[in-house]
Design a protein around this motif. Structure first.
Motif, PDB file in Angstrom:
ATOM      1  N   SER A   3       0.843  -1.191   0.000  1.00  0.00           N
ATOM      2  CA  SER A   3       0.000   0.000   0.000  1.00  0.00           C
ATOM      3  C   SER A   3       0.879   1.241   0.000  1.00  0.00           C
ATOM      4  O   SER A   3       2.080   1.182   0.309  1.00  0.00           O
ATOM      5  CB  SER A   3      -0.912   0.014   1.230  1.00  0.00           C
ATOM      6  N   PHE A   4       0.284   2.371  -0.315  1.00  0.00           N
ATOM      7  CA  PHE A   4       1.037   3.622  -0.259  1.00  0.00           C
ATOM      8  C   PHE A   4       1.521   3.895   1.164  1.00  0.00           C
ATOM      9  O   PHE A   4       2.645   4.374   1.357  1.00  0.00           O
ATOM     10  CB  PHE A   4       0.182   4.782  -0.769  1.00  0.00           C
ATOM     11  N   ALA A   5       0.694   3.596   2.132  1.00  0.00           N
ATOM     12  CA  ALA A   5       1.097   3.812   3.518  1.00  0.00           C
ATOM     13  C   ALA A   5       2.316   2.968   3.874  1.00  0.00           C
ATOM     14  O   ALA A   5       3.247   3.438   4.548  1.00  0.00           O
ATOM     15  CB  ALA A   5      -0.062   3.497   4.456  1.00  0.00           C
ATOM     16  N   GLU A   6       2.341   1.724   3.396  1.00  0.00           N
ATOM     17  CA  GLU A   6       3.486   0.852   3.679  1.00  0.00           C
ATOM     18  C   GLU A   6       4.749   1.359   2.987  1.00  0.00           C
ATOM     19  O   GLU A   6       5.841   1.361   3.584  1.00  0.00           O
ATOM     20  CB  GLU A   6       3.173  -0.570   3.213  1.00  0.00           C
ATOM     21  N   MET A   7       4.622   1.792   1.751  1.00  0.00           N
ATOM     22  CA  MET A   7       5.794   2.279   1.029  1.00  0.00           C
ATOM     23  C   MET A   7       6.330   3.561   1.662  1.00  0.00           C
ATOM     24  O   MET A   7       7.549   3.728   1.805  1.00  0.00           O
ATOM     25  CB  MET A   7       5.446   2.480  -0.447  1.00  0.00           C
ATOM     26  N   LEU A   8       5.441   4.456   2.053  1.00  0.00           N
ATOM     27  CA  LEU A   8       5.896   5.685   2.692  1.00  0.00           C
ATOM     28  C   LEU A   8       6.557   5.391   4.035  1.00  0.00           C
ATOM     29  O   LEU A   8       7.548   6.042   4.396  1.00  0.00           O
ATOM     30  CB  LEU A   8       4.726   6.646   2.873  1.00  0.00           C
ATOM     31  N   ALA A   9       6.034   4.405   4.773  1.00  0.00           N
ATOM     32  CA  ALA A   9       6.657   4.032   6.047  1.00  0.00           C
ATOM     33  C   ALA A   9       8.082   3.540   5.817  1.00  0.00           C
ATOM     34  O   ALA A   9       8.989   3.837   6.617  1.00  0.00           O
ATOM     35  CB  ALA A   9       5.826   2.960   6.752  1.00  0.00           C
ATOM     36  N   ARG A  10       8.313   2.828   4.737  1.00  0.00           N
ATOM     37  CA  ARG A  10       9.657   2.344   4.434  1.00  0.00           C
ATOM     38  C   ARG A  10      10.583   3.486   4.013  1.00  0.00           C
ATOM     39  O   ARG A  10      11.784   3.478   4.336  1.00  0.00           O
ATOM     40  CB  ARG A  10       9.598   1.262   3.354  1.00  0.00           C
ATOM     41  N   ILE A  11      10.025   4.453   3.306  1.00  0.00           N
ATOM     42  CA  ILE A  11      10.817   5.628   2.955  1.00  0.00           C
ATOM     43  C   ILE A  11      11.206   6.395   4.208  1.00  0.00           C
ATOM     44  O   ILE A  11      12.363   6.815   4.382  1.00  0.00           O
ATOM     45  CB  ILE A  11      10.033   6.522   1.976  1.00  0.00           C
ATOM     46  N   VAL A  12      10.246   6.586   5.107  1.00  0.00           N
ATOM     47  CA  VAL A  12      10.497   7.302   6.361  1.00  0.00           C
ATOM     48  C   VAL A  12      11.567   6.587   7.183  1.00  0.00           C
ATOM     49  O   VAL A  12      12.429   7.223   7.804  1.00  0.00           O
ATOM     50  CB  VAL A  12       9.192   7.463   7.167  1.00  0.00           C
ATOM     51  N   ALA A  13      11.527   5.248   7.167  1.00  0.00           N
ATOM     52  CA  ALA A  13      12.516   4.484   7.929  1.00  0.00           C
ATOM     53  C   ALA A  13      13.933   4.729   7.417  1.00  0.00           C
ATOM     54  O   ALA A  13      14.901   4.648   8.174  1.00  0.00           O
ATOM     55  CB  ALA A  13      12.186   2.994   7.870  1.00  0.00           C
ATOM     56  N   VAL A  14      14.050   5.043   6.133  1.00  0.00           N
ATOM     57  CA  VAL A  14      15.364   5.310   5.545  1.00  0.00           C
ATOM     58  C   VAL A  14      15.789   6.759   5.758  1.00  0.00           C
ATOM     59  O   VAL A  14      16.935   7.042   6.107  1.00  0.00           O
ATOM     60  CB  VAL A  14      15.348   4.972   4.036  1.00  0.00           C
ATOM     61  N   THR A  15      14.858   7.683   5.565  1.00  0.00           N
ATOM     62  CA  THR A  15      15.216   9.109   5.592  1.00  0.00           C
ATOM     63  C   THR A  15      15.098   9.737   6.974  1.00  0.00           C
ATOM     64  O   THR A  15      15.761  10.737   7.262  1.00  0.00           O
ATOM     65  CB  THR A  15      14.310   9.901   4.637  1.00  0.00           C
ATOM     66  N   GLY A  16      14.219   9.173   7.811  1.00  0.00           N
ATOM     67  CA  GLY A  16      13.952   9.785   9.111  1.00  0.00           C
ATOM     68  C   GLY A  16      13.072  11.013   9.036  1.00  0.00           C
ATOM     69  O   GLY A  16      12.813  11.668  10.046  1.00  0.00           O
ATOM     70  N   LYS A  17      12.578  11.334   7.844  1.00  0.00           N
ATOM     71  CA  LYS A  17      11.718  12.505   7.659  1.00  0.00           C
ATOM     72  C   LYS A  17      10.268  12.050   7.517  1.00  0.00           C
ATOM     73  O   LYS A  17       9.955  11.265   6.621  1.00  0.00           O
ATOM     74  CB  LYS A  17      12.141  13.282   6.415  1.00  0.00           C
ATOM     75  N   PRO A  18       9.363  12.517   8.385  1.00  0.00           N
ATOM     76  CA  PRO A  18       7.978  12.043   8.342  1.00  0.00           C
ATOM     77  C   PRO A  18       7.263  12.432   7.052  1.00  0.00           C
ATOM     78  O   PRO A  18       7.465  13.530   6.524  1.00  0.00           O
ATOM     79  CB  PRO A  18       7.342  12.725   9.550  1.00  0.00           C
ATOM     80  N   VAL A  19       6.459  11.497   6.557  1.00  0.00           N
ATOM     81  CA  VAL A  19       5.619  11.753   5.387  1.00  0.00           C
ATOM     82  C   VAL A  19       4.225  11.213   5.694  1.00  0.00           C
ATOM     83  O   VAL A  19       4.071  10.027   6.003  1.00  0.00           O
ATOM     84  CB  VAL A  19       6.164  11.083   4.109  1.00  0.00           C
ATOM     85  N   LEU A  20       3.234  12.068   5.619  1.00  0.00           N
ATOM     86  CA  LEU A  20       1.850  11.677   5.885  1.00  0.00           C
ATOM     87  C   LEU A  20       1.206  11.162   4.607  1.00  0.00           C
ATOM     88  O   LEU A  20       1.366  11.758   3.534  1.00  0.00           O
ATOM     89  CB  LEU A  20       1.074  12.887   6.413  1.00  0.00           C
ATOM     90  N   TYR A  21       0.499  10.041   4.718  1.00  0.00           N
ATOM     91  CA  TYR A  21      -0.296   9.559   3.582  1.00  0.00           C
ATOM     92  C   TYR A  21      -1.749   9.939   3.804  1.00  0.00           C
ATOM     93  O   TYR A  21      -2.311   9.650   4.869  1.00  0.00           O
ATOM     94  CB  TYR A  21      -0.177   8.043   3.421  1.00  0.00           C
ATOM     95  N   THR A  22      -2.366  10.561   2.805  1.00  0.00           N
ATOM     96  CA  THR A  22      -3.762  10.967   2.876  1.00  0.00           C
ATOM     97  C   THR A  22      -4.521  10.414   1.687  1.00  0.00           C
ATOM     98  O   THR A  22      -4.106  10.615   0.531  1.00  0.00           O
ATOM     99  CB  THR A  22      -3.897  12.500   2.897  1.00  0.00           C
ATOM    100  N   ASP A  23      -5.603   9.711   1.969  1.00  0.00           N
ATOM    101  CA  ASP A  23      -6.480   9.228   0.903  1.00  0.00           C
ATOM    102  C   ASP A  23      -7.461  10.349   0.563  1.00  0.00           C
ATOM    103  O   ASP A  23      -8.131  10.877   1.445  1.00  0.00           O
ATOM    104  CB  ASP A  23      -7.231   7.982   1.374  1.00  0.00           C
ATOM    105  N   VAL A  24      -7.506  10.737  -0.707  1.00  0.00           N
ATOM    106  CA  VAL A  24      -8.363  11.847  -1.121  1.00  0.00           C
ATOM    107  C   VAL A  24      -9.395  11.361  -2.141  1.00  0.00           C
ATOM    108  O   VAL A  24      -9.258  10.277  -2.721  1.00  0.00           O
ATOM    109  CB  VAL A  24      -7.539  12.996  -1.723  1.00  0.00           C
ATOM    110  N   GLU A  25     -10.395  12.180  -2.363  1.00  0.00           N
ATOM    111  CA  GLU A  25     -11.408  11.856  -3.354  1.00  0.00           C
ATOM    112  C   GLU A  25     -10.832  11.976  -4.767  1.00  0.00           C
ATOM    113  O   GLU A  25     -10.031  12.880  -5.048  1.00  0.00           O
ATOM    114  CB  GLU A  25     -12.603  12.790  -3.208  1.00  0.00           C
ATOM    115  N   PRO A  26     -11.245  11.076  -5.651  1.00  0.00           N
ATOM    116  CA  PRO A  26     -10.694  11.096  -7.012  1.00  0.00           C
ATOM    117  C   PRO A  26     -10.862  12.436  -7.723  1.00  0.00           C
ATOM    118  O   PRO A  26      -9.928  12.905  -8.389  1.00  0.00           O
ATOM    119  CB  PRO A  26     -11.476   9.977  -7.715  1.00  0.00           C
ATOM    120  N   ASP A  27     -12.032  13.051  -7.611  1.00  0.00           N
ATOM    121  CA  ASP A  27     -12.245  14.323  -8.307  1.00  0.00           C
ATOM    122  C   ASP A  27     -11.287  15.404  -7.803  1.00  0.00           C
ATOM    123  O   ASP A  27     -10.785  16.219  -8.585  1.00  0.00           O
ATOM    124  CB  ASP A  27     -13.690  14.783  -8.137  1.00  0.00           C
TER     125      ASP A  27
END
Length: 259
Positions: free
Chosen positions: A176-200
Motif C-alpha cells: 500500500s502507499f502507507a506501507e511504502m511511505l513508512a519504508r521511505i520514512v525508515a530510511v530518511t527519518g523525515k515524516p511523510v503523511l499519507y492521505t487518501d483523497v477523493e478522485p475528483d
C-alpha cells in the motif's frame, strides 16, 4: 545484435536506463538529446531513424502520431519494435495496435506503476514536502523498479525469442502507499503523511499542476483501480525474460535519492 537501437524518451526514467545498458549500441533521442526527436515535430523522425534497426518506443500522448511513425520506421529499415505500454492496456489499445500491425518483430511491455515515481516524478515533490495525497485508499500494488523494465527492454531489443510477446511486468511485493511511505520514512527519518483523497479532488490537483485533462483523468483512474483492489496481482514477466525475481522496494530504496 550489433545494430544501432533508437531509444525514444531517452531522458526519461526508462529511456535513460535503456540507453545506459545498451552502451554504444544506443542512439538516445529526445527533444534535448544530440539526436533530436519530438513527437510534435515529424520532421525530426526520419533523421533519428537513419541507420537503426530497432526502436525502443516510449509512445506519445496521441496514438495517431505513433500510427504515423511506425510505417516510417519500417520503411527506414527498422526490423524490431519494443513498446513501453502499461498494465491494464486493453487488447485493442491503439498504441499496441500500431506496433502489432507494423509487419516487423514487436514486443509489448506492460509494467505496473514505477517505484521511481517516489523520488523522480509524480510523487517526488509531495513526499519531499511531507504529505502524499492520492485516491488509492489502502489498496496494494506491486510497484516495479524501472531498472527491471530497462533490462527486459534491452533483452527484447537485442536477443531472439521475444517477437510477438506481451510481457506483463511487476514487482513481487504488493504494497500500500502507507506501507511504502513508512519504508521511505525508515530510511530518511523525515515524516511523510499519507492521505487518501477523493478522485475528483486529486484529478483537479493534477490539472492545477498543468497536466492535460486526459492525463489527469487517466492517472486518477489508475489510482482508483488500486483503491478498489483491482491492481494487487503480481505478474511474472520479469522472471520469464530475466530468469530472476524482480527487485524489491528495499532494493529501490538503496539505490534511490532517499539512501
Amino acid at each position: 545484435m550489433d545494430d544501432t537501437v533508437l531509444v525514444l524518451g531517452a531522458t526519461g526514467k526508462t529511456g535513460r536506463r535503456v540507453t545506459s545498458l545498451l552502451g554504444t549500441a544506443a542512439r538516445p533521442a529526445s527533444r534535448s538529446s544530440a539526436t533530436k526527436f519530438d513527437w510534435s515535430v515529424p520532421g525530426t523522425w526520419e533523421p533519428a531513424l537513419a541507420g537503426v534497426t530497432a526502436v525502443y518506443v516510449v509512445p506519445p500522448e496521441n496514438p495517431a502520431l505513433l500510427a504515423e511513425f511506425v510505417p516510417l520506421a519500417v520503411r527506414s529499415g527498422v526490423t524490431r519494435l519494443v513498446l513501453l505500454s502499461m498494465r491494464g492496456a486493453p487488447d485493442d489499445d491503439p498504441f499496441e495496435a500500431a506496433v502489432k500491425g507494423s509487419g516487423v518483430e514487436w514486443t509489448i511491455l506492460r509494467p505496473t506503476w514505477f517505484m521511481q515515481n517516489f523520488d523522480e516524478d509524480l510523487f517526488a515533490a509531495p513526499v519531499q514536502q511531507g504529505e502524499l495525497a492520492v485516491p488509492a485508499g489502502q489498496g496494494v500494488h506491486p510497484f516495479i523498479d524501472v531498472r527491471d523494465i530497462a533490462e527486459v527492454a534491452v533483452v527484447a531489443l537485442t536477443e531472439q525469442g521475444h517477437a510477438g510477446q506481451t510481457y506483463e511486468l511487476s514487482g513481487s511485493e504488493p504494497l500500500s502507499f502507507a506501507e511504502m511511505l513508512a519504508r521511505i520514512v525508515a530510511v530518511t527519518g523525515k515524516p511523510v503523511l499519507y492521505t487518501d483523497v477523493e478522485p475528483d479532488d486529486f484529478a483537479a490537483s493534477l490539472r492545477g499542476l498543468g497536466y492535460p485533462d486526459e492525463i489527469a483523468d487517466l492517472v486518477t483512474m489508475l489510482l482508483v483501480r488500486i483503491r478498489r483492489g483491482e491492481e494487487a496481482h503480481v505478474s511474472d514477466g520479469v522472471q520469464r525474460v530475466l530468469g530472476r525475481e524482480p527487485r524489491t522496494f528495499a532494493d529501490y530504496l538503496g539505490s534511490s535519492s532517499f539512501a
